[in-house]
Motif scaffolding. Structure first.
Motif, short mmCIF file in Angstrom:
data_model
loop_
_atom_site.label_atom_id
_atom_site.label_comp_id
_atom_site.label_asym_id
_atom_site.label_seq_id
_atom_site.Cartn_x
_atom_site.Cartn_y
_atom_site.Cartn_z
N VAL A 290 0.23 -0.90 0.04
CA VAL A 290 0.21 0.14 0.48
C VAL A 290 0.81 1.50 0.09
O VAL A 290 0.52 1.85 -0.92
N CYS A 291 2.07 1.49 0.88
CA CYS A 291 3.14 2.51 0.87
C CYS A 291 3.22 2.80 -0.14
O CYS A 291 3.41 3.41 -1.29
N ASN A 292 3.66 1.50 -0.94
CA ASN A 292 4.53 1.63 -1.94
C ASN A 292 3.68 1.88 -3.63
O ASN A 292 4.34 3.00 -4.07
N GLU A 293 2.53 1.89 -3.96
CA GLU A 293 1.71 1.55 -4.77
C GLU A 293 1.26 2.90 -4.73
O GLU A 293 0.92 3.86 -5.48
N SER A 294 0.95 3.66 -3.39
CA SER A 294 -0.21 4.54 -3.82
C SER A 294 0.95 5.74 -3.67
O SER A 294 1.10 7.01 -4.28
N ALA A 295 2.41 5.46 -3.11
CA ALA A 295 3.38 6.68 -3.47
C ALA A 295 3.93 6.43 -4.96
O ALA A 295 3.71 7.96 -5.67
N ALA A 296 3.99 5.46 -5.74
CA ALA A 296 3.92 5.89 -6.90
C ALA A 296 2.73 6.48 -7.32
O ALA A 296 3.05 6.76 -8.52
N GLY A 297 1.55 5.70 -7.60
CA GLY A 297 0.70 6.35 -8.52
C GLY A 297 0.37 7.48 -8.14
O GLY A 297 0.32 8.42 -8.79
N VAL A 298 0.31 8.85 -6.43
CA VAL A 298 0.57 9.88 -6.76
C VAL A 298 1.77 10.78 -7.23
O VAL A 298 1.30 11.25 -8.61
N THR A 299 2.76 9.89 -7.95
CA THR A 299 4.21 9.97 -8.37
C THR A 299 3.53 10.55 -9.63
O THR A 299 4.11 11.60 -10.69
N ARG A 300 3.52 9.57 -10.30
CA ARG A 300 3.23 9.58 -11.49
C ARG A 300 1.94 10.21 -12.14
O ARG A 300 2.35 10.92 -13.07
N VAL A 301 1.01 10.31 -11.15
CA VAL A 301 0.48 11.35 -11.67
C VAL A 301 0.67 12.45 -11.54
O VAL A 301 0.78 13.67 -12.28
N ALA A 302 1.29 13.27 -10.83
CA ALA A 302 1.83 14.64 -10.79
C ALA A 302 2.57 14.54 -12.04
O ALA A 302 2.70 15.34 -12.47
N LEU A 303 3.95 13.59 -12.66
CA LEU A 303 4.32 14.25 -13.42
C LEU A 303 3.58 13.35 -14.59
O LEU A 303 4.14 14.15 -15.71
N ASP A 304 3.12 12.99 -14.78
CA ASP A 304 2.03 12.75 -16.12
C ASP A 304 1.27 13.96 -16.62
O ASP A 304 1.24 14.17 -17.33
N TYR A 305 0.72 14.77 -15.19
CA TYR A 305 -0.51 16.16 -15.61
C TYR A 305 0.14 17.49 -15.67
O TYR A 305 -0.13 18.51 -15.47
N HIS A 306 1.47 17.47 -14.93
CA HIS A 306 2.64 18.56 -14.95
C HIS A 306 1.88 19.02 -13.93
O HIS A 306 1.39 20.25 -13.87
N LEU A 307 1.10 18.58 -12.93
CA LEU A 307 0.49 18.76 -11.31
C LEU A 307 0.90 18.92 -10.54
O LEU A 307 1.25 17.68 -9.21
N PRO A 308 1.52 19.73 -8.88
CA PRO A 308 2.00 19.63 -7.92
C PRO A 308 1.03 19.15 -7.06
O PRO A 308 0.00 19.36 -7.09
N ILE A 309 1.17 17.89 -6.97
CA ILE A 309 0.46 16.82 -5.28
C ILE A 309 1.72 17.45 -4.39
O ILE A 309 3.05 16.52 -4.52
N VAL B 256 1.15 24.64 -1.90
CA VAL B 256 0.52 26.13 -2.06
C VAL B 256 1.85 26.47 -3.03
O VAL B 256 1.63 27.20 -3.87
N GLU B 257 3.34 26.56 -2.46
CA GLU B 257 4.84 26.71 -3.01
C GLU B 257 4.65 26.56 -3.97
O GLU B 257 5.29 26.66 -4.82
N MET B 258 4.17 25.03 -4.16
CA MET B 258 4.40 24.48 -5.84
C MET B 258 4.24 24.77 -6.95
O MET B 258 4.06 24.72 -8.00
N ALA B 259 2.22 25.02 -6.38
CA ALA B 259 2.11 25.68 -7.57
C ALA B 259 2.14 27.37 -8.21
O ALA B 259 2.27 27.27 -9.86
N ASN B 260 2.57 27.58 -6.34
CA ASN B 260 3.91 29.51 -7.03
C ASN B 260 4.72 29.03 -8.10
O ASN B 260 4.95 29.91 -9.59
N LEU B 261 5.64 27.77 -7.87
CA LEU B 261 6.27 27.84 -8.59
C LEU B 261 6.54 27.58 -9.54
O LEU B 261 6.88 27.87 -10.70
#
Length: 154
Positions: free
Chosen positions: A96-115, A144-149
């Motif tokens: 659960v730890c590994n897969e949820s973290a990998a999924g969160v990261t994948r969405v952030a990178l795929d959509y160029h959206l800070p999460i 907030v910081e990453m959205a502004n960045l």
């Protein structure tokens, strides 16, 4: 120098930002506190309450799917993943730890959206309780910081 023209206060200015929170219900007493601390800090940073969308899903493994749906919908400057995984007696914790973290990261990178990932992973409930408020606030500041960045670098 990268970002030299913006001070720390500017980076934490949430005015005009739209933020989505996806919260896992599993370990809900802890995730409710995490989400409440995050929401409170977002408002403190200037994000309008009407610009904070909050969705709940069953558990940490479902968080990335909901994040992906929000990213595809569009209109968000950043998202926050909220959850709590406490070690049990089986390998399920690592999965659960590994897969949820990998999924969160994948969405952030795929959509160029800070999460901001506030899915806390602990050995026991006491550790989760000790982290719940500060981790929720920290996730708000990261979002907030990453959205502004990302807005700054275009």
């Amino acid at each position: 120098m990268f970002g030299a023209d913006k001070g720390k206060a500017d980076k934490l200015d949430g005015k005009e930002l739209v933020i989505g929170i996806v919260q896992a219900r599993f370990n809900e007493a802890i995730t409710d506190t995490l989400a409440a601390a995050c929401r409170s800090e977002l408002i403190e940073l200037g994000v309008a309450e009407k610009d904070i969308d909050h969705y709940k899903v069953p558990g940490a493994l479902e968080v990335p799917v909901a994040l992906q749906a929000l990213a595809e919908k569009g209109g968000y400057d950043a998202l926050v993943a909220v959850g709590c995984v406490i070690r049990g007696e089986t390998y399920h914790f690592e999965l659960v730890c590994n897969e949820s973290a990998a999924g969160v990261t994948r969405v952030a990178l795929d959509y160029h959206l800070p999460i901001a990932n506030a899915i806390i992973t602990t050995e026991n409930e006491e550790q989760a309780i000790a982290r719940q408020v500060e981790k929720g606030k920290d996730a708000a500041r990261v979002a907030v910081e990453m959205a502004n960045l990302l807005d700054e670098v275009g």
